[in-house]
Design a protein around this motif. Structure first.
Motif, PDB file in Angstrom:
ATOM      1  N   ALA A   1       0.834  -1.200   0.000  1.00 15.63           N
ATOM      2  CA  ALA A   1       0.000   0.000   0.000  1.00 15.63           C
ATOM      3  C   ALA A   1       0.868   1.250   0.000  1.00 15.63           C
ATOM      4  O   ALA A   1       0.618   2.202  -0.740  1.00 15.63           O
ATOM      5  CB  ALA A   1      -0.933  -0.004   1.206  1.00 15.63           C
ATOM      6  N   VAL A   2       1.905   1.229   0.839  1.00 20.80           N
ATOM      7  CA  VAL A   2       2.785   2.390   0.904  1.00 20.80           C
ATOM      8  C   VAL A   2       3.525   2.574  -0.418  1.00 20.80           C
ATOM      9  O   VAL A   2       3.621   3.687  -0.948  1.00 20.80           O
ATOM     10  CB  VAL A   2       3.774   2.259   2.086  1.00 20.80           C
ATOM     11  CG1 VAL A   2       4.811   3.363   2.048  1.00 20.80           C
ATOM     12  CG2 VAL A   2       3.016   2.298   3.410  1.00 20.80           C
ATOM     13  N   GLY A   3       4.016   1.476  -0.994  1.00 16.65           N
ATOM     14  CA  GLY A   3       4.722   1.554  -2.279  1.00 16.65           C
ATOM     15  C   GLY A   3       3.846   2.145  -3.362  1.00 16.65           C
ATOM     16  O   GLY A   3       4.237   3.083  -4.076  1.00 16.65           O
ATOM     17  N   MET A   4       2.614   1.637  -3.454  1.00 15.35           N
ATOM     18  CA  MET A   4       1.663   2.131  -4.441  1.00 15.35           C
ATOM     19  C   MET A   4       1.374   3.608  -4.208  1.00 15.35           C
ATOM     20  O   MET A   4       1.327   4.408  -5.153  1.00 15.35           O
ATOM     21  CB  MET A   4       0.363   1.329  -4.348  1.00 15.35           C
ATOM     22  CG  MET A   4      -0.653   1.707  -5.386  1.00 15.35           C
ATOM     23  SD  MET A   4      -0.044   1.322  -7.043  1.00 15.35           S
ATOM     24  CE  MET A   4      -1.510   1.512  -7.998  1.00 15.35           C
ATOM     25  N   SER A   5       1.196   3.997  -2.934  1.00 15.35           N
ATOM     26  CA  SER A   5       0.905   5.386  -2.607  1.00 15.35           C
ATOM     27  C   SER A   5       1.988   6.311  -3.115  1.00 15.35           C
ATOM     28  O   SER A   5       1.714   7.343  -3.736  1.00 15.35           O
ATOM     29  CB  SER A   5       0.790   5.554  -1.090  1.00 15.35           C
ATOM     30  OG  SER A   5      -0.249   4.768  -0.611  1.00 15.35           O
TER      31      SER A   5
ATOM     32  N   LEU B   1       9.191   1.060  -6.224  1.00 19.58           N
ATOM     33  CA  LEU B   1       8.002   1.551  -6.935  1.00 19.58           C
ATOM     34  C   LEU B   1       7.742   0.847  -8.251  1.00 19.58           C
ATOM     35  O   LEU B   1       6.628   0.851  -8.747  1.00 19.58           O
ATOM     36  CB  LEU B   1       8.141   3.057  -7.214  1.00 19.58           C
ATOM     37  CG  LEU B   1       8.402   3.982  -6.033  1.00 19.58           C
ATOM     38  CD1 LEU B   1       8.396   5.427  -6.488  1.00 19.58           C
ATOM     39  CD2 LEU B   1       7.342   3.782  -4.967  1.00 19.58           C
ATOM     40  N   GLY B   2       8.831   0.280  -8.820  1.00 16.76           N
ATOM     41  CA  GLY B   2       8.775  -0.218 -10.189  1.00 16.76           C
ATOM     42  C   GLY B   2       7.570  -1.074 -10.528  1.00 16.76           C
ATOM     43  O   GLY B   2       6.888  -0.831 -11.516  1.00 16.76           O
ATOM     44  N   ILE B   3       7.285  -2.047  -9.667  1.00 24.51           N
ATOM     45  CA  ILE B   3       6.205  -2.967 -10.015  1.00 24.51           C
ATOM     46  C   ILE B   3       4.840  -2.299 -10.019  1.00 24.51           C
ATOM     47  O   ILE B   3       3.894  -2.798 -10.595  1.00 24.51           O
ATOM     48  CB  ILE B   3       6.178  -4.192  -9.061  1.00 24.51           C
ATOM     49  CG1 ILE B   3       6.224  -3.716  -7.627  1.00 24.51           C
ATOM     50  CG2 ILE B   3       7.316  -5.139  -9.374  1.00 24.51           C
ATOM     51  CD1 ILE B   3       5.782  -4.776  -6.641  1.00 24.51           C
ATOM     52  N   PHE B   4       4.716  -1.132  -9.353  1.00 24.52           N
ATOM     53  CA  PHE B   4       3.415  -0.488  -9.307  1.00 24.52           C
ATOM     54  C   PHE B   4       3.174   0.407 -10.520  1.00 24.52           C
ATOM     55  O   PHE B   4       2.052   0.734 -10.849  1.00 24.52           O
ATOM     56  CB  PHE B   4       3.276   0.357  -8.045  1.00 24.52           C
ATOM     57  CG  PHE B   4       3.420  -0.453  -6.800  1.00 24.52           C
ATOM     58  CD1 PHE B   4       2.425  -1.339  -6.425  1.00 24.52           C
ATOM     59  CD2 PHE B   4       4.554  -0.368  -6.025  1.00 24.52           C
ATOM     60  CE1 PHE B   4       2.559  -2.110  -5.295  1.00 24.52           C
ATOM     61  CE2 PHE B   4       4.697  -1.132  -4.895  1.00 24.52           C
ATOM     62  CZ  PHE B   4       3.694  -2.011  -4.518  1.00 24.52           C
ATOM     63  N   LEU B   5       4.291   0.815 -11.155  1.00 22.64           N
ATOM     64  CA  LEU B   5       4.145   1.817 -12.216  1.00 22.64           C
ATOM     65  C   LEU B   5       3.259   1.361 -13.375  1.00 22.64           C
ATOM     66  O   LEU B   5       2.370   2.104 -13.783  1.00 22.64           O
ATOM     67  CB  LEU B   5       5.521   2.260 -12.699  1.00 22.64           C
ATOM     68  CG  LEU B   5       6.222   3.206 -11.719  1.00 22.64           C
ATOM     69  CD1 LEU B   5       7.660   3.454 -12.130  1.00 22.64           C
ATOM     70  CD2 LEU B   5       5.475   4.519 -11.584  1.00 22.64           C
ATOM     71  N   PRO B   6       3.450   0.145 -13.921  1.00 23.06           N
ATOM     72  CA  PRO B   6       2.600  -0.244 -15.054  1.00 23.06           C
ATOM     73  C   PRO B   6       1.115  -0.248 -14.678  1.00 23.06           C
ATOM     74  O   PRO B   6       0.258   0.036 -15.511  1.00 23.06           O
ATOM     75  CB  PRO B   6       3.071  -1.663 -15.382  1.00 23.06           C
ATOM     76  CG  PRO B   6       4.434  -1.759 -14.806  1.00 23.06           C
ATOM     77  CD  PRO B   6       4.443  -0.880 -13.615  1.00 23.06           C
ATOM     78  N   LEU B   7       0.811  -0.537 -13.415  1.00 29.12           N
ATOM     79  CA  LEU B   7      -0.579  -0.585 -12.979  1.00 29.12           C
ATOM     80  C   LEU B   7      -1.234   0.783 -12.996  1.00 29.12           C
ATOM     81  O   LEU B   7      -2.449   0.914 -13.007  1.00 29.12           O
ATOM     82  CB  LEU B   7      -0.663  -1.126 -11.548  1.00 29.12           C
ATOM     83  CG  LEU B   7      -0.328  -2.584 -11.323  1.00 29.12           C
ATOM     84  CD1 LEU B   7      -0.298  -2.885  -9.831  1.00 29.12           C
ATOM     85  CD2 LEU B   7      -1.369  -3.454 -12.004  1.00 29.12           C
ATOM     86  N   ILE B   8      -0.375   1.828 -12.973  1.00 30.99           N
ATOM     87  CA  ILE B   8      -0.902   3.174 -12.785  1.00 30.99           C
ATOM     88  C   ILE B   8      -1.585   3.722 -14.034  1.00 30.99           C
ATOM     89  O   ILE B   8      -2.507   4.527 -13.940  1.00 30.99           O
ATOM     90  CB  ILE B   8       0.238   4.096 -12.293  1.00 30.99           C
ATOM     91  CG1 ILE B   8       0.427   3.853 -10.799  1.00 30.99           C
ATOM     92  CG2 ILE B   8      -0.076   5.539 -12.543  1.00 30.99           C
ATOM     93  CD1 ILE B   8       1.484   4.712 -10.197  1.00 30.99           C
ATOM     94  N   THR B   9      -1.161   3.257 -15.220  1.00 38.77           N
ATOM     95  CA  THR B   9      -1.750   3.793 -16.449  1.00 38.77           C
ATOM     96  C   THR B   9      -3.268   3.668 -16.428  1.00 38.77           C
ATOM     97  O   THR B   9      -3.978   4.578 -16.822  1.00 38.77           O
ATOM     98  CB  THR B   9      -1.199   3.042 -17.674  1.00 38.77           C
ATOM     99  OG1 THR B   9       0.203   2.941 -17.518  1.00 38.77           O
ATOM    100  CG2 THR B   9      -1.519   3.788 -18.944  1.00 38.77           C
TER     101      THR B   9
END
Lengths: 281, 208, 193
Positions: free
Chosen positions: C38-42, C103-111
């Motif tokens: 959660a913190v990473g995604m935030s 953060l890397g693994i969360f970035l593609p999810l952000i689009t």
């Protein structure tokens, strides 16, 4: 190299086709949207001003005011298009008044108030209480018109916006002057006036002598303290200093300040004419 | 059921077995955001259906011309184009609905359901099957939105076919005091949560 | 200044993006299982959302409006966000591998995180000035993070609770979110712009 070229060409081609398609669609739908908005506005104009022949647009502080004339060039009234901040977002509405600023009708164009609560502003019950009110009335919450319990923010903001709009029309377009308070004619004494606030009444005590404000005190209020301190004692001080109710109102405490002023007006209405011997009121 | 007919399978998959809302939990933002009234939920479902069908068909027909490295940006442009078209059409011909759906109309573009179908299905399968798949997913999505919106409107407003007073039907007479909570954000979460639980139970019973 | 503070307060608490406006529900349900994710995604969302608002606002005001191309808004915004995410990912990998690991693994999810698109669209719709738009982006992303982190805290505890079989997973998370949203209702109407 060849590959990168192919990738770019594909992307650009897709983008161009998309843009072209959208431009085409835009050119088809845009006039329909404009025409529809225009037609609805004209229908509203015709409903409120049956004899309308033409109108002339004026803009004051970002709001649009249309002066409506009949066939003989006689002014029928004014249709205002006003935006105000509601509870959840912007409320846009039309306000139609006649040449005496008497309200003919209200039409809410768009709003995002809470379904089932704040959307009472679109109902006839709420809107009809404004009809016939004018520049001469103060259009105060709890006095001339009622806020709706449970939706005080939405309805309260409509009420104060309508009041401001009517005043703008009266002062800036129709060059009317508000009924001046002839303080000189009023008997000396201490008078009380109240007004209904969001959370309860606000009462002031006004001391008059020699036709002048001597002292104004708020003896009871239920306003939010954080805002109220911006309005009191500053507003009474200004009223006494200028001996006028037309004082500048701090933006952070508009509601509290306006309530104090209205309460003072109500107190003055209690005061008898000095010649009348001061019978009981 | 004709198990061997791929079209029947494509159609039913999106509605039941891989229902975007009840099974895959995708595209939840509009599901929660526009379901205070049945009409709005239904309108949103149909708008999304239109986009998913159109983008599925176009992507399936273009798949041989788009290099794999730039396929995602291309898909996004295709989807965004159709979303904009839907937005324009709504604004021109259904202004009340357009106003009610607000920012959730352009947000169809980031509905994971659509990009998900493009990537997982339309970019690999023939045009006709992609079309059927789009129809199925669209119906599944609309169904979920419709059910949730119906529940929320009945509980939260005591009406169906609101909010326009001309079409609204009062269900319980004047004395009924609706649970306003269901018209508001907390009610949306709670209603969807309970509905999901109910769907889980149903799916389990039916062994799907 | 007062207006900026109002924007911050409103979009963190009053109009919380997740709990009141329903933006970014997918990541909210998806990555709120553990506090760490959660913190990473935030962090990733705060980063991308602030930048996305900045770029899309400039693009809209200085390119789309002068060219009368407002109707290309959706296409351009989504492309900007997608490329921005790509750019952030690549730069981060080169510049700070440690941060990238986080953060890397969360970035593609952000689009496809609709909160990012929503913030870009709303900044334009609400007619914010430049500074206001940037502050709005930051405040909205903090609001998103707040909801996400609170939810992660609750869910870590919920793991041990005896939840009815059919409600396990997303269903009970949504109901919990509903109660959380109810708590945030307390802020409603406190401030408007």
């Amino acid at each position: 190299m060849h590959n990168i070229l192919r990738l770019s060409v594909t992307l650009v081609a897709v983008a161009i086709i998309s843009a072209a398609l959208l431009t085409g669609m835009h050119n088809i739908t845009e006039p329909v949207i404009r025409e529809k908005e225009q037609r609805e506005y004209l229908e509203a104009l015709e409903k409120f001003f049956p004899g309308i022949n033409e109108y002339e647009t004026r803009e004051i502080e970002g709001d649009q005011f249309d002066l409506v004339y009949d066939q003989d060039g006689e002014k029928l009234g004014i249709m205002a298009t006003v935006k105000t901040q509601g509870y959840e977002g912007t409320i846009t509405y039309n306000l139609a008044v006649d040449t005496d600023t008497e309200i003919i009708g209200i039409r809410v164009i768009s709003h995002s108030e809470t379904p089932g609560i704040g959307d009472v502003i679109t109902t006839d019950d709420f809107q009809e209480q404004f009809i016939g009110k004018s520049f001469e009335d103060t259009i105060q919450e709890g006095e001339d018109v009622d806020a709706v319990s449970g939706a005080t923010m939405s309805t309260g903001s409509m009420i104060s916006s309508i009041r401001r709009t009517v005043i703008t029309i009266g002062e800036n377009i129709l060059d009317m002057e508000r009924k001046a308070f002839a303080l000189e004619g009023l008997a000396d004494g201490v008078y009380r006036g109240s007004v209904e606030g969001t959370y309860g009444p606000l009462t002031v005590e006004v001391e008059l002598s020699d036709g002048r404000f001597q002292n104004i005190e708020v003896i009871e209020h239920n306003e939010t303290e954080a805002y109220f301190v911006d309005a009191y004692p500053e507003i009474p001080e200004k009223i006494i200093e200028e001996q006028s109710l037309e004082v500048d109102v701090q933006t952070s405490a508009t509601l509290s300040a306006e309530r104090i002023i209205t309460a003072v007006i109500n107190a003055l209405e209690e005061a008898p004419e000095s010649g009348s011997g001061g019978g009981d009121n | 059921m004709a198990e061997h007919n791929p079209y029947v399978d494509d159609l039913s998959r999106g509605i039941i077995r891989e229902n975007p809302v009840f099974r895959l939990l995708l595209g939840m933002c509009p599901v929660l955001g526009v379901t205070a009234y049945f009409i709005n939920g239904l309108g949103m479902g149909l708008a999304t259906t239109a986009v998913v069908i159109a983008s599925n068909v176009v992507i399936a027909s273009l798949k041989n011309y788009i290099p794999a490295q730039v396929r995602i940006p291309c898909f996004i442009v295709v989807i965004a184009t159709f979303v904009t078209i839907v937005e324009m059409v709504l604004q021109a011909f259904q202004p009340a609905l357009y106003e009610a759906l607000g920012v959730f109309v352009p947000l169809i573009v980031v509905n994971c359901v659509i990009l998900g179908r493009a990537e997982a299905f339309a970019s690999k399968k023939p045009v006709l099957r992609s079309l059927v798949d789009g129809v199925g997913v669209g119906i599944g999505f609309t169904l979920a939105l419709g059910i949730l919106a119906l529940v929320r409107e009945i509980a939260g407003q005591g009406t169906i076919m609101g909010p326009d007073p001309e079409s609204a039907i009062l269900l319980f007479g004047e004395g009924f005091e609706p649970m306003g909570l269901f018209g508001q954000p907390p009610g949306a979460f709670i209603a969807l949560g309970l509905l999901l639980g109910f769907a889980n139970m149903l799916f389990k019973k039916l062994n799907i | 200044m007062e207006r900026l503070l109002s924007i911050i307060f409103i979009y963190i608490l009053v109009e919380n993006f997740v709990l009141q406006r329903f933006f970014g529900i997918c990541p909210f349900l998806g990555v709120s299982r553990k506090m760490e994710t959660a913190v990473g995604m935030s962090m990733a969302v705060i980063f991308v959302m602030s930048m996305a608002t900045l770029v899309t606002w400039l693009l809209y005001t200085f390119v789309l409006i002068p060219l009368n191309l407002e109707y290309l808004q959706i296409v351009t915004f989504i492309l900007v966000i997608a490329s921005l995410v790509q750019l952030v990912e690549t730069t981060l990998r080169k510049i700070s591998p440690t941060l990238y690991q986080g953060l890397g693994i969360f970035l593609p999810l952000i689009t496809t995180n609709c909160a990012i698109m929503a913030v870009a669209l709303l900044a334009v719709r609400e007619e914010f000035a430049f500074i206001e738009a940037v502050v709005f982006g930051i405040a909205a992303s903090i609001g998103f993070s707040l909801a996400l982190v609170i939810m992660a805290g609750i869910r870590e505890r919920l793991e041990l609770a005896d939840v009815p079989e059919v409600l396990k997973g997303s269903a009970v998370t949504l109901i919990t979110a509903g109660i959380l949203s109810l708590a945030f209702q307390g802020f409603r109407g406190m401030l408007t712009l």
